[in-house]
Design an enzyme around this catalytic site. Sequence first.
Site, PDB file in Angstrom:
ATOM      1  CE  LYS A  55       7.337   8.022  -1.707  1.00 58.10           C
ATOM      2  NZ  LYS A  55       7.246   9.406  -1.144  1.00 58.10           N
ATOM      3  N   PRO A  65       0.824  -1.223   0.000  1.00 60.92           N
ATOM      4  CG  PRO A  65      -0.888  -1.602   1.543  1.00 60.92           C
ATOM      5  CD  PRO A  65       0.455  -2.140   1.099  1.00 60.92           C
ATOM      6  CE1 TYR A  66       5.973   5.406   2.127  1.00 61.75           C
ATOM      7  CE2 TYR A  66       7.345   3.751   1.049  1.00 61.75           C
ATOM      8  CZ  TYR A  66       7.176   5.030   1.539  1.00 61.75           C
ATOM      9  OH  TYR A  66       8.194   5.938   1.428  1.00 61.75           O
ATOM     10  CG  MET A  67       6.384  -0.071  -2.243  1.00 62.72           C
ATOM     11  SD  MET A  67       7.698   1.141  -2.622  1.00 62.72           S
ATOM     12  CE  MET A  67       9.075   0.438  -1.712  1.00 62.72           C
TER      13      MET A  67
END
Lengths: 209, 209
Positions: free
Chosen positions: A129, A124-126
Amino acid sequence: MTTLVIGANGQIGKQFCERAQKAGEPVKAMVRREEQTGWFAERGIDTVVADLEGDFSHAFDGCEQVVFTAGSGPDTGPDKTLMIDLYGAIRAAGIAAEKGLKRFIMVSAMRAEDPMTAPEKLRPYMAAKFAADAHLRLSPLPHVILKPGRLSDDAATELFAASVDEAGDNRISRANVACALLYAVQHAVLENTEFTLLDGTRSAAEVMA
Amino acid sequence: MTTLVIGANGQIGKQFCERAQKAGEPVKAMVRREEQTGWFAERGIDTVVADLEGDFSHAFDGCEQVVFTAGSGPDTGPDKTLMIDLYGAIRAAGIAAEKGLKRFIMVSAMRAEDPMTAPEKLRPYMAAKFAADAHLRLSPLPHVILKPGRLSDDAATELFAASVDEAGDNRISRANVACALLYAVQHAVLENTEFTLLDGTRSAAEVMA
Protein backbone atom coordinates in the site's frame (compact mmCIF):
# COMPACT_ATOMS: atom_id res chain seq x y z
CA MET A 1 -18.30 12.68 -14.83
CA THR A 2 -18.32 8.87 -14.95
CA THR A 3 -16.27 7.00 -12.35
CA LEU A 4 -14.61 3.69 -13.16
CA VAL A 5 -14.75 1.50 -10.04
CA ILE A 6 -11.84 -0.95 -9.92
CA GLY A 7 -12.59 -3.62 -7.35
CA ALA A 8 -16.33 -3.04 -7.72
CA ASN A 9 -17.17 -6.59 -6.73
CA GLY A 10 -15.48 -6.25 -3.31
CA GLN A 11 -17.36 -5.42 -0.13
CA ILE A 12 -16.56 -1.70 -0.23
CA GLY A 13 -16.91 -1.60 -4.03
CA LYS A 14 -20.46 -2.95 -4.06
CA GLN A 15 -21.64 -0.59 -1.32
CA PHE A 16 -20.03 2.36 -3.06
CA CYS A 17 -21.59 1.51 -6.44
CA GLU A 18 -25.03 1.13 -4.89
CA ARG A 19 -24.77 4.46 -3.06
CA ALA A 20 -23.43 6.24 -6.15
CA GLN A 21 -26.24 4.85 -8.29
CA LYS A 22 -28.88 6.03 -5.78
CA ALA A 23 -27.24 9.47 -5.68
CA GLY A 24 -27.40 9.73 -9.48
CA GLU A 25 -23.61 9.62 -9.75
CA PRO A 26 -22.61 7.72 -12.90
CA VAL A 27 -20.30 4.79 -12.25
CA LYS A 28 -18.93 1.92 -14.31
CA ALA A 29 -18.23 -1.18 -12.23
CA MET A 30 -15.21 -3.15 -13.39
CA VAL A 31 -15.60 -6.84 -12.61
CA ARG A 32 -13.41 -9.79 -13.47
CA ARG A 33 -16.02 -12.24 -14.69
CA GLU A 34 -19.18 -12.02 -16.76
CA GLU A 35 -21.23 -13.79 -14.07
CA GLN A 36 -20.43 -10.98 -11.62
CA THR A 37 -22.29 -8.42 -13.76
CA GLY A 38 -25.77 -9.61 -12.70
CA TRP A 39 -25.71 -8.06 -9.23
CA PHE A 40 -24.91 -4.67 -10.79
CA ALA A 41 -27.30 -5.00 -13.75
CA GLU A 42 -30.19 -5.68 -11.32
CA ARG A 43 -29.46 -2.30 -9.74
CA GLY A 44 -29.07 -0.47 -13.05
CA ILE A 45 -25.33 -0.04 -12.64
CA ASP A 46 -23.14 -0.17 -15.76
CA THR A 47 -20.40 -2.78 -15.78
CA VAL A 48 -17.31 -3.63 -17.76
CA VAL A 49 -15.62 -7.03 -17.65
CA ALA A 50 -11.85 -6.69 -17.33
CA ASP A 51 -9.04 -8.42 -15.50
CA LEU A 52 -6.71 -6.33 -13.35
CA GLU A 53 -4.04 -8.97 -13.93
CA GLY A 54 -4.59 -8.88 -17.69
CA ASP A 55 -5.37 -6.15 -20.22
CA PHE A 56 -7.91 -3.77 -18.70
CA SER A 57 -7.21 -0.50 -20.46
CA HIS A 58 -10.52 -0.68 -22.40
CA ALA A 59 -12.35 -0.32 -19.07
CA PHE A 60 -11.31 3.35 -18.82
CA ASP A 61 -13.08 4.41 -22.02
CA GLY A 62 -15.77 7.01 -21.30
CA CYS A 63 -14.62 7.52 -17.71
CA GLU A 64 -13.21 10.71 -16.19
CA GLN A 65 -12.06 9.43 -12.81
CA VAL A 66 -11.18 6.20 -11.03
CA VAL A 67 -12.01 4.72 -7.66
CA PHE A 68 -9.49 2.02 -6.83
CA THR A 69 -10.75 -0.30 -4.12
CA ALA A 70 -9.36 -3.60 -5.38
CA GLY A 71 -7.54 -5.79 -2.92
CA SER A 72 -6.45 -9.37 -3.11
CA GLY A 73 -8.26 -10.03 0.16
CA PRO A 74 -7.32 -11.75 3.40
CA ASP A 75 -7.33 -15.29 1.99
CA THR A 76 -4.52 -14.84 -0.50
CA GLY A 77 -0.79 -14.55 0.04
CA PRO A 78 1.67 -11.72 -0.55
CA ASP A 79 2.16 -12.89 -4.16
CA LYS A 80 -1.39 -11.71 -4.90
CA THR A 81 -0.85 -8.59 -2.78
CA LEU A 82 2.03 -7.79 -5.13
CA MET A 83 -0.03 -8.43 -8.25
CA ILE A 84 -3.29 -6.70 -7.22
CA ASP A 85 -2.73 -4.13 -4.46
CA LEU A 86 0.63 -3.00 -5.81
CA TYR A 87 1.05 -3.74 -9.49
CA GLY A 88 -2.66 -3.46 -10.31
CA ALA A 89 -2.80 -0.04 -8.65
CA ILE A 90 0.34 1.24 -10.36
CA ARG A 91 -0.82 -0.01 -13.76
CA ALA A 92 -4.26 1.51 -13.24
CA ALA A 93 -2.72 4.87 -12.35
CA GLY A 94 -0.49 4.63 -15.42
CA ILE A 95 -3.39 3.95 -17.77
CA ALA A 96 -5.49 6.69 -16.16
CA ALA A 97 -2.67 9.22 -16.65
CA GLU A 98 -2.07 8.06 -20.23
CA LYS A 99 -5.75 8.36 -21.10
CA GLY A 100 -5.95 11.80 -19.56
CA LEU A 101 -8.40 10.99 -16.78
CA LYS A 102 -8.96 13.75 -14.28
CA ARG A 103 -8.55 12.08 -10.91
CA PHE A 104 -7.64 8.86 -9.13
CA ILE A 105 -9.26 8.09 -5.79
CA MET A 106 -7.37 5.38 -3.92
CA VAL A 107 -8.55 3.29 -1.01
CA SER A 108 -5.35 2.78 0.95
CA ALA A 109 -4.96 1.92 4.63
CA MET A 110 -4.34 3.84 7.84
CA ARG A 111 -0.60 4.16 8.60
CA ALA A 112 0.40 2.85 5.15
CA GLU A 113 2.93 5.70 5.18
CA ASP A 114 4.88 3.81 7.85
CA PRO A 115 4.66 0.02 7.34
CA MET A 116 7.18 -0.70 10.09
CA THR A 117 4.66 0.42 12.73
CA ALA A 118 2.32 -2.41 11.69
CA PRO A 119 2.41 -5.85 13.32
CA GLU A 120 5.06 -7.93 11.54
CA LYS A 121 2.49 -10.11 9.75
CA LEU A 122 0.82 -7.07 8.18
CA ARG A 123 4.02 -5.30 7.08
CA PRO A 124 4.31 -6.77 3.56
CA TYR A 125 0.70 -5.73 2.86
CA MET A 126 1.39 -2.26 4.26
CA ALA A 127 4.57 -2.05 2.17
CA ALA A 128 2.50 -2.72 -0.95
CA LYS A 129 0.00 0.00 0.00
CA PHE A 130 2.89 2.34 0.87
CA ALA A 131 4.47 1.83 -2.54
CA ALA A 132 1.20 2.21 -4.45
CA ASP A 133 0.42 5.44 -2.57
CA ALA A 134 3.96 6.75 -3.05
CA HIS A 135 3.69 6.06 -6.77
CA LEU A 136 0.40 7.93 -6.98
CA ARG A 137 1.85 10.91 -5.08
CA LEU A 138 4.77 11.12 -7.51
CA SER A 139 2.61 10.65 -10.61
CA PRO A 140 1.23 13.63 -12.53
CA LEU A 141 -2.33 12.38 -11.97
CA PRO A 142 -4.46 14.38 -9.50
CA HIS A 143 -5.38 12.03 -6.66
CA VAL A 144 -7.14 11.53 -3.37
CA ILE A 145 -5.90 8.87 -0.95
CA LEU A 146 -8.36 7.56 1.65
CA LYS A 147 -6.82 5.67 4.56
CA PRO A 148 -9.44 3.75 6.46
CA GLY A 149 -8.63 2.02 9.74
CA ARG A 150 -9.59 -1.54 10.62
CA LEU A 151 -12.70 -2.44 8.61
CA SER A 152 -15.97 -3.58 10.18
CA ASP A 153 -19.35 -4.61 8.79
CA ASP A 154 -21.29 -2.11 10.91
CA ALA A 155 -24.02 -0.02 9.29
CA ALA A 156 -23.26 3.37 7.80
CA THR A 157 -23.41 6.31 10.20
CA GLU A 158 -21.98 8.78 7.65
CA LEU A 159 -19.99 10.21 10.56
CA PHE A 160 -16.20 10.21 10.66
CA ALA A 161 -13.06 10.97 12.60
CA ALA A 162 -9.66 11.79 11.11
CA SER A 163 -7.38 10.21 13.72
CA VAL A 164 -7.28 7.51 16.36
CA ASP A 165 -7.01 10.26 18.97
CA GLU A 166 -10.23 11.81 17.76
CA ALA A 167 -12.05 8.49 17.27
CA GLY A 168 -10.81 6.79 20.43
CA ASP A 169 -10.69 3.61 18.32
CA ASN A 170 -9.09 2.31 15.12
CA ARG A 171 -12.19 1.07 13.28
CA ILE A 172 -14.42 2.17 10.42
CA SER A 173 -17.28 0.37 8.72
CA ARG A 174 -16.99 -0.56 5.06
CA ALA A 175 -20.33 1.26 4.64
CA ASN A 176 -18.76 4.46 5.97
CA VAL A 177 -15.78 4.04 3.63
CA ALA A 178 -18.30 3.79 0.78
CA CYS A 179 -19.91 7.05 1.99
CA ALA A 180 -16.53 8.80 2.11
CA LEU A 181 -15.75 7.57 -1.40
CA LEU A 182 -19.02 9.01 -2.66
CA TYR A 183 -18.19 12.34 -1.03
CA ALA A 184 -14.75 12.34 -2.68
CA VAL A 185 -16.22 11.41 -6.07
CA GLN A 186 -18.73 14.24 -5.85
CA HIS A 187 -16.19 16.88 -4.84
CA ALA A 188 -13.78 17.43 -7.69
CA VAL A 189 -12.11 20.17 -5.68
CA LEU A 190 -10.38 17.48 -3.59
CA GLU A 191 -7.03 17.00 -5.26
CA ASN A 192 -3.62 15.72 -4.19
CA THR A 193 -4.76 15.19 -0.66
CA GLU A 194 -5.12 12.29 1.78
CA PHE A 195 -7.29 11.46 4.75
CA THR A 196 -7.18 8.96 7.58
CA LEU A 197 -10.76 7.78 8.04
CA LEU A 198 -12.37 6.25 11.13
CA ASP A 199 -15.89 6.03 12.49
CA GLY A 200 -16.55 9.24 14.37
CA THR A 201 -18.94 12.10 14.94
CA ARG A 202 -18.25 14.54 12.10
CA SER A 203 -19.63 14.70 8.55
CA ALA A 204 -17.54 13.81 5.50
CA ALA A 205 -17.59 17.50 4.57
CA GLU A 206 -16.04 18.44 7.91
CA VAL A 207 -13.42 15.69 7.95
CA MET A 208 -12.42 15.96 4.30
CA ALA A 209 -12.71 19.73 3.88
CA MET B 1 32.91 10.08 -4.25
CA THR B 2 32.11 7.29 -1.77
CA THR B 3 29.50 4.71 -2.78
CA LEU B 4 27.23 3.09 -0.20
CA VAL B 5 26.62 -0.51 -1.25
CA ILE B 6 23.27 -1.80 -0.02
CA GLY B 7 23.20 -5.57 -0.29
CA ALA B 8 27.00 -5.73 -0.08
CA ASN B 9 26.97 -9.20 1.42
CA GLY B 10 25.13 -10.70 -1.56
CA GLN B 11 26.88 -12.46 -4.42
CA ILE B 12 26.92 -9.46 -6.72
CA GLY B 13 27.58 -7.09 -3.82
CA LYS B 14 30.74 -8.86 -2.68
CA GLN B 15 32.18 -9.04 -6.19
CA PHE B 16 31.40 -5.40 -6.81
CA CYS B 17 33.00 -4.27 -3.52
CA GLU B 18 36.14 -6.27 -4.24
CA ARG B 19 36.47 -4.86 -7.76
CA ALA B 20 35.81 -1.31 -6.57
CA GLN B 21 38.41 -1.63 -3.83
CA LYS B 22 41.02 -2.89 -6.32
CA ALA B 23 40.18 -0.01 -8.66
CA GLY B 24 40.68 2.52 -5.87
CA GLU B 25 37.00 3.44 -5.87
CA PRO B 26 35.87 4.19 -2.31
CA VAL B 27 32.92 2.10 -1.16
CA LYS B 28 31.15 1.53 2.12
CA ALA B 29 29.62 -1.94 2.39
CA MET B 30 26.34 -2.03 4.30
CA VAL B 31 25.86 -5.37 6.02
CA ARG B 32 23.16 -6.55 8.38
CA ARG B 33 25.25 -8.21 11.06
CA GLU B 34 28.55 -7.45 12.77
CA GLU B 35 29.94 -10.90 11.93
CA GLN B 36 29.57 -10.13 8.21
CA THR B 37 32.11 -7.29 8.41
CA GLY B 38 35.16 -9.62 8.60
CA TRP B 39 35.15 -10.60 4.92
CA PHE B 40 35.24 -6.91 3.96
CA ALA B 41 37.73 -5.84 6.64
CA GLU B 42 40.19 -8.49 5.41
CA ARG B 43 40.09 -6.78 2.02
CA GLY B 44 40.39 -3.26 3.41
CA ILE B 45 36.79 -2.38 2.53
CA ASP B 46 34.90 -0.03 4.88
CA THR B 47 31.66 -1.38 6.33
CA VAL B 48 28.63 -0.11 8.16
CA VAL B 49 26.24 -2.36 10.06
CA ALA B 50 22.63 -1.47 9.32
CA ASP B 51 19.36 -3.30 8.75
CA LEU B 52 17.38 -2.57 5.60
CA GLU B 53 14.25 -3.59 7.51
CA GLY B 54 15.11 -1.30 10.42
CA ASP B 55 16.65 2.15 10.72
CA PHE B 56 19.52 2.42 8.25
CA SER B 57 19.71 6.14 7.53
CA HIS B 58 23.04 6.49 9.39
CA ALA B 59 24.63 4.28 6.73
CA PHE B 60 24.39 7.10 4.16
CA ASP B 61 26.62 9.52 6.10
CA GLY B 62 29.72 10.43 4.13
CA CYS B 63 28.44 8.81 0.91
CA GLU B 64 27.64 10.55 -2.35
CA GLN B 65 25.97 7.74 -4.26
CA VAL B 66 24.27 4.40 -3.68
CA VAL B 67 24.48 1.00 -5.32
CA PHE B 68 21.37 -0.99 -4.45
CA THR B 69 21.88 -4.70 -5.03
CA ALA B 70 19.91 -6.08 -2.09
CA GLY B 71 17.47 -8.86 -2.78
CA SER B 72 15.62 -11.18 -0.49
CA GLY B 73 16.99 -14.12 -2.49
CA PRO B 74 15.44 -17.21 -4.01
CA ASP B 75 14.78 -18.99 -0.70
CA THR B 76 12.35 -16.48 0.76
CA GLY B 77 8.74 -15.79 -0.12
CA PRO B 78 7.00 -12.76 -1.61
CA ASP B 79 6.57 -11.28 1.87
CA LYS B 80 10.34 -10.71 2.00
CA THR B 81 10.33 -9.57 -1.64
CA LEU B 82 7.89 -6.88 -0.55
CA MET B 83 10.00 -5.86 2.45
CA ILE B 84 13.46 -5.92 0.81
CA ASP B 85 13.26 -5.60 -2.97
CA LEU B 86 10.34 -3.18 -2.89
CA TYR B 87 10.07 -1.33 0.40
CA GLY B 88 13.80 -1.43 1.15
CA ALA B 89 14.56 0.07 -2.27
CA ILE B 90 11.92 2.78 -1.98
CA ARG B 91 13.05 3.72 1.52
CA ALA B 92 16.68 3.77 0.43
CA ALA B 93 15.84 6.08 -2.48
CA GLY B 94 13.87 8.30 -0.11
CA ILE B 95 16.74 8.63 2.36
CA ALA B 96 19.25 9.22 -0.45
CA ALA B 97 17.09 12.03 -1.87
CA GLU B 98 16.54 13.53 1.60
CA LYS B 99 20.25 13.49 2.37
CA GLY B 100 21.08 15.08 -0.97
CA LEU B 101 23.07 12.19 -2.44
CA LYS B 102 24.01 12.57 -6.07
CA ARG B 103 22.99 9.30 -7.68
CA PHE B 104 21.24 5.98 -7.09
CA ILE B 105 22.39 2.96 -9.08
CA MET B 106 19.82 0.18 -8.98
CA VAL B 107 20.27 -3.47 -9.85
CA SER B 108 16.89 -4.37 -11.31
CA ALA B 109 16.02 -7.23 -13.66
CA MET B 110 15.60 -7.67 -17.40
CA ARG B 111 11.97 -7.07 -18.47
CA ALA B 112 10.98 -5.69 -15.06
CA GLU B 113 9.14 -3.04 -17.05
CA ASP B 114 6.61 -5.68 -18.10
CA PRO B 115 6.06 -8.24 -15.31
CA MET B 116 3.24 -9.96 -17.19
CA THR B 117 5.72 -11.32 -19.74
CA ALA B 118 7.47 -13.31 -17.00
CA PRO B 119 6.51 -16.88 -16.11
CA GLU B 120 3.61 -16.75 -13.63
CA LYS B 121 5.76 -17.82 -10.69
CA LEU B 122 8.18 -14.93 -11.23
CA ARG B 123 5.54 -12.22 -11.74
CA PRO B 124 5.21 -11.06 -8.10
CA TYR B 125 9.00 -10.62 -7.94
CA MET B 126 8.98 -8.75 -11.24
CA ALA B 127 6.09 -6.59 -10.00
CA ALA B 128 8.21 -5.60 -6.98
CA LYS B 129 11.16 -4.70 -9.24
CA PHE B 130 8.79 -2.86 -11.59
CA ALA B 131 7.40 -0.76 -8.74
CA ALA B 132 10.82 -0.01 -7.25
CA ASP B 133 12.15 1.07 -10.67
CA ALA B 134 9.02 3.12 -11.39
CA HIS B 135 9.43 4.88 -8.06
CA LEU B 136 13.05 5.70 -8.81
CA ARG B 137 12.13 7.05 -12.25
CA LEU B 138 9.53 9.37 -10.73
CA SER B 139 11.78 10.48 -7.86
CA PRO B 140 13.93 13.62 -8.13
CA LEU B 141 17.09 11.55 -7.50
CA PRO B 142 19.41 11.03 -10.51
CA HIS B 143 19.54 7.29 -11.18
CA VAL B 144 20.89 4.48 -13.28
CA ILE B 145 18.91 1.25 -13.59
CA LEU B 146 20.81 -1.89 -14.60
CA LYS B 147 18.67 -4.78 -15.80
CA PRO B 148 20.64 -7.99 -15.88
CA GLY B 149 19.21 -11.15 -17.41
CA ARG B 150 19.31 -14.58 -15.80
CA LEU B 151 22.29 -14.69 -13.44
CA SER B 152 25.09 -17.23 -13.70
CA ASP B 153 28.26 -17.89 -11.71
CA ASP B 154 30.53 -17.75 -14.77
CA ALA B 155 33.77 -15.77 -14.61
CA ALA B 156 33.89 -12.13 -15.64
CA THR B 157 34.47 -11.45 -19.32
CA GLU B 158 33.83 -7.69 -19.00
CA LEU B 159 31.97 -8.02 -22.30
CA PHE B 160 28.29 -7.24 -22.66
CA ALA B 161 25.24 -7.20 -24.90
CA ALA B 162 22.24 -4.90 -24.51
CA SER B 163 19.47 -7.21 -25.72
CA VAL B 164 18.57 -10.87 -26.09
CA ASP B 165 18.68 -10.38 -29.86
CA GLU B 166 22.24 -9.15 -29.63
CA ALA B 167 23.34 -11.74 -27.06
CA GLY B 168 21.53 -14.72 -28.54
CA ASP B 169 20.88 -15.77 -24.93
CA ASN B 170 19.30 -14.38 -21.74
CA ARG B 171 22.21 -14.85 -19.30
CA ILE B 172 24.82 -12.73 -17.60
CA SER B 173 27.34 -13.65 -14.94
CA ARG B 174 27.16 -11.99 -11.52
CA ALA B 175 30.82 -11.10 -12.08
CA ASN B 176 29.90 -9.18 -15.23
CA VAL B 177 27.09 -7.38 -13.38
CA ALA B 178 29.72 -6.35 -10.81
CA CYS B 179 31.91 -5.01 -13.67
CA ALA B 180 28.99 -3.03 -15.11
CA LEU B 181 28.25 -1.59 -11.67
CA LEU B 182 31.84 -0.44 -11.36
CA TYR B 183 31.62 1.21 -14.77
CA ALA B 184 28.42 3.00 -13.75
CA VAL B 185 29.91 4.09 -10.42
CA GLN B 186 32.95 5.53 -12.17
CA HIS B 187 30.98 7.43 -14.81
CA ALA B 188 28.98 10.16 -13.12
CA VAL B 189 27.81 11.31 -16.54
CA LEU B 190 25.37 8.38 -16.59
CA GLU B 191 22.12 9.78 -15.25
CA ASN B 192 18.45 8.91 -15.54
CA THR B 193 19.14 6.05 -17.85
CA GLU B 194 18.68 2.28 -17.90
CA PHE B 195 20.37 -0.67 -19.54
CA THR B 196 19.49 -4.28 -20.18
CA LEU B 197 22.68 -6.24 -19.54
CA LEU B 198 23.67 -9.66 -20.84
CA ASP B 199 26.92 -11.45 -21.50
CA GLY B 200 28.12 -10.36 -24.91
CA THR B 201 31.02 -9.11 -26.98
CA ARG B 202 31.11 -5.35 -26.34
CA SER B 203 32.78 -3.33 -23.60
CA ALA B 204 30.78 -1.62 -20.83
CA ALA B 205 31.72 1.73 -22.40
CA GLU B 206 30.14 0.68 -25.71
CA VAL B 207 27.00 -0.84 -24.23
CA MET B 208 26.39 1.88 -21.63
CA ALA B 209 27.52 4.88 -23.65
